[in-house]
Motif scaffolding. Structure first.
Motif, PDB file in Angstrom:
ATOM      1  N   GLN A   1      -0.405  -6.250  -6.786  1.00 14.79           N
ATOM      2  CA  GLN A   1       0.878  -5.339  -6.611  1.00 14.79           C
ATOM      3  C   GLN A   1       1.124  -3.731  -5.784  1.00 14.79           C
ATOM      4  OE1 GLN A   1       4.496  -5.984  -8.379  1.00 14.79           O
ATOM      5  NE2 GLN A   1       4.365  -3.710  -7.139  1.00 14.79           N
ATOM      6  N   MET A   2       1.736  -4.251  -4.874  1.00 14.36           N
ATOM      7  CA  MET A   2       1.377  -3.024  -3.655  1.00 14.36           C
ATOM      8  C   MET A   2       2.547  -2.114  -4.309  1.00 14.36           C
ATOM      9  SD  MET A   2      -0.140  -4.690  -1.002  1.00 14.36           S
ATOM     10  CE  MET A   2       1.520  -5.506  -0.278  1.00 14.36           C
ATOM     11  N   ASN A   3       2.774  -0.956  -4.851  1.00 12.64           N
ATOM     12  CA  ASN A   3       3.247   0.328  -4.151  1.00 12.64           C
ATOM     13  C   ASN A   3       3.512   1.184  -3.522  1.00 12.64           C
ATOM     14  OD1 ASN A   3       4.166  -1.249  -6.671  1.00 12.64           O
ATOM     15  ND2 ASN A   3       2.997  -0.129  -8.309  1.00 12.64           N
ATOM     16  N   SER A   4       4.017   2.198  -3.135  1.00 16.64           N
ATOM     17  CA  SER A   4       3.808   3.291  -2.470  1.00 16.64           C
ATOM     18  C   SER A   4       3.397   3.297  -1.848  1.00 16.64           C
ATOM     19  CB  SER A   4       3.037   4.881  -3.216  1.00 16.64           C
ATOM     20  OG  SER A   4       3.419   4.534  -4.328  1.00 16.64           O
ATOM     21  N   LEU A   5       3.807   1.806  -0.028  1.00 15.31           N
ATOM     22  CA  LEU A   5       3.222   1.370   0.673  1.00 15.31           C
ATOM     23  C   LEU A   5       3.469   2.161   1.833  1.00 15.31           C
ATOM     24  CD1 LEU A   5       4.759  -1.856   0.135  1.00 15.31           C
ATOM     25  CD2 LEU A   5       1.881  -1.488   1.084  1.00 15.31           C
TER      26      LEU A   5
ATOM     27  N   ARG B   1       4.915  -7.545  -3.965  1.00 13.64           N
ATOM     28  CA  ARG B   1       4.175  -8.212  -4.663  1.00 13.64           C
ATOM     29  C   ARG B   1       2.765  -9.157  -4.047  1.00 13.64           C
ATOM     30  NH1 ARG B   1       4.488 -10.339 -10.760  1.00 13.64           N
ATOM     31  NH2 ARG B   1       5.542 -12.121  -9.254  1.00 13.64           N
TER      32      ARG B   1
ATOM     33  N   ARG C   1      -3.165   3.449  -5.821  1.00 15.52           N
ATOM     34  CA  ARG C   1      -1.409   2.499  -5.025  1.00 15.52           C
ATOM     35  C   ARG C   1      -0.593   0.732  -5.468  1.00 15.52           C
ATOM     36  NH1 ARG C   1       0.052   2.736  -0.149  1.00 15.52           N
ATOM     37  NH2 ARG C   1      -2.653   2.939   0.146  1.00 15.52           N
ATOM     38  N   PHE C   2      -2.244   0.345  -5.413  1.00 15.69           N
ATOM     39  CA  PHE C   2      -2.541  -1.045  -5.584  1.00 15.69           C
ATOM     40  C   PHE C   2      -2.999  -1.289  -7.261  1.00 15.69           C
ATOM     41  CE2 PHE C   2      -2.966  -2.501  -1.016  1.00 15.69           C
ATOM     42  CZ  PHE C   2      -1.671  -1.842  -0.673  1.00 15.69           C
ATOM     43  N   THR C   3      -2.412  -2.750  -7.195  1.00 15.75           N
ATOM     44  CA  THR C   3      -2.784  -3.303  -8.711  1.00 15.75           C
ATOM     45  C   THR C   3      -2.954  -5.080  -8.584  1.00 15.75           C
ATOM     46  OG1 THR C   3      -2.148  -2.245 -10.318  1.00 15.75           O
ATOM     47  CG2 THR C   3      -2.451  -3.719 -11.059  1.00 15.75           C
TER      48      THR C   3
ATOM     49  N   GLY D   1       8.146   1.847  -0.231  1.00 17.09           N
ATOM     50  CA  GLY D   1       7.855   0.087  -1.243  1.00 17.09           C
ATOM     51  C   GLY D   1       7.309  -0.252  -1.873  1.00 17.09           C
ATOM     52  N   SER D   2       7.673  -1.271  -2.372  1.00 21.89           N
ATOM     53  CA  SER D   2       6.468  -2.398  -3.021  1.00 21.89           C
ATOM     54  C   SER D   2       6.510  -3.579  -2.473  1.00 21.89           C
ATOM     55  CB  SER D   2       6.935  -1.796  -4.164  1.00 21.89           C
ATOM     56  OG  SER D   2       7.188  -0.513  -4.938  1.00 21.89           O
TER      57      SER D   2
END
Length: 120
Positions: A80-84, A17, A65-67, A14-15
């Motif tokens: 922004q945190m993706n593919s947690l 922000r 994964r993070f931006t 999940g993601s």
């Protein structure tokens, strides 16, 4: 002086922000970092954005994964945190100072933290 928001509980993959805000100063004039601390572990650097040229640093564990980004019009900094992953579970803090210091103790402005939980 800083306030984080956007934490929560998500499943792996999940993601979320996270946002970092303040009414005390202009975030664009400072280097802004995100740190995290899991129970029983040391606080670790996640990402930092320099104030001068906007260059960014990421921990190896979150690269790709993070931006980190800024919205200067809103005086906000995002993570922004993706593919947690479950190992991303921690309290996340934003911090501000004049440099992207390696040592979190060098940062003088901090938020209270926001909990991120990644559960299976």
């Amino acid at each position: 002086q800083l306030a984080e928001s956007g934490g929560g509980s998500v499943q792996p993959g999940g993601s979320l922000r996270l946002s970092c805000a303040t009414s005390k100063f202009t975030l664009d004039n400072y280097a802004i970092a995100w740190f995290r601390q899991a129970p029983g572990k040391e606080r670790e650097a996640v990402s930092c954005m320099h104030d001068s040229d906007g260059t960014t640093n990421y921990a190896d564990s979150v690269k790709g994964r993070f931006t980190i980004s800024r919205d200067n019009a809103k005086n906000l900094v995002y993570l922004q945190m993706n593919s947690l992953k479950p190992e991303d579970t921690a309290v996340y803090y934003c911090a501000a100072d004049f440099e992207c210091y390696d040592d979190y103790a060098e940062f003088t402005s901090w938020g209270q933290g926001t909990q991120v939980t990644v559960y299976s």
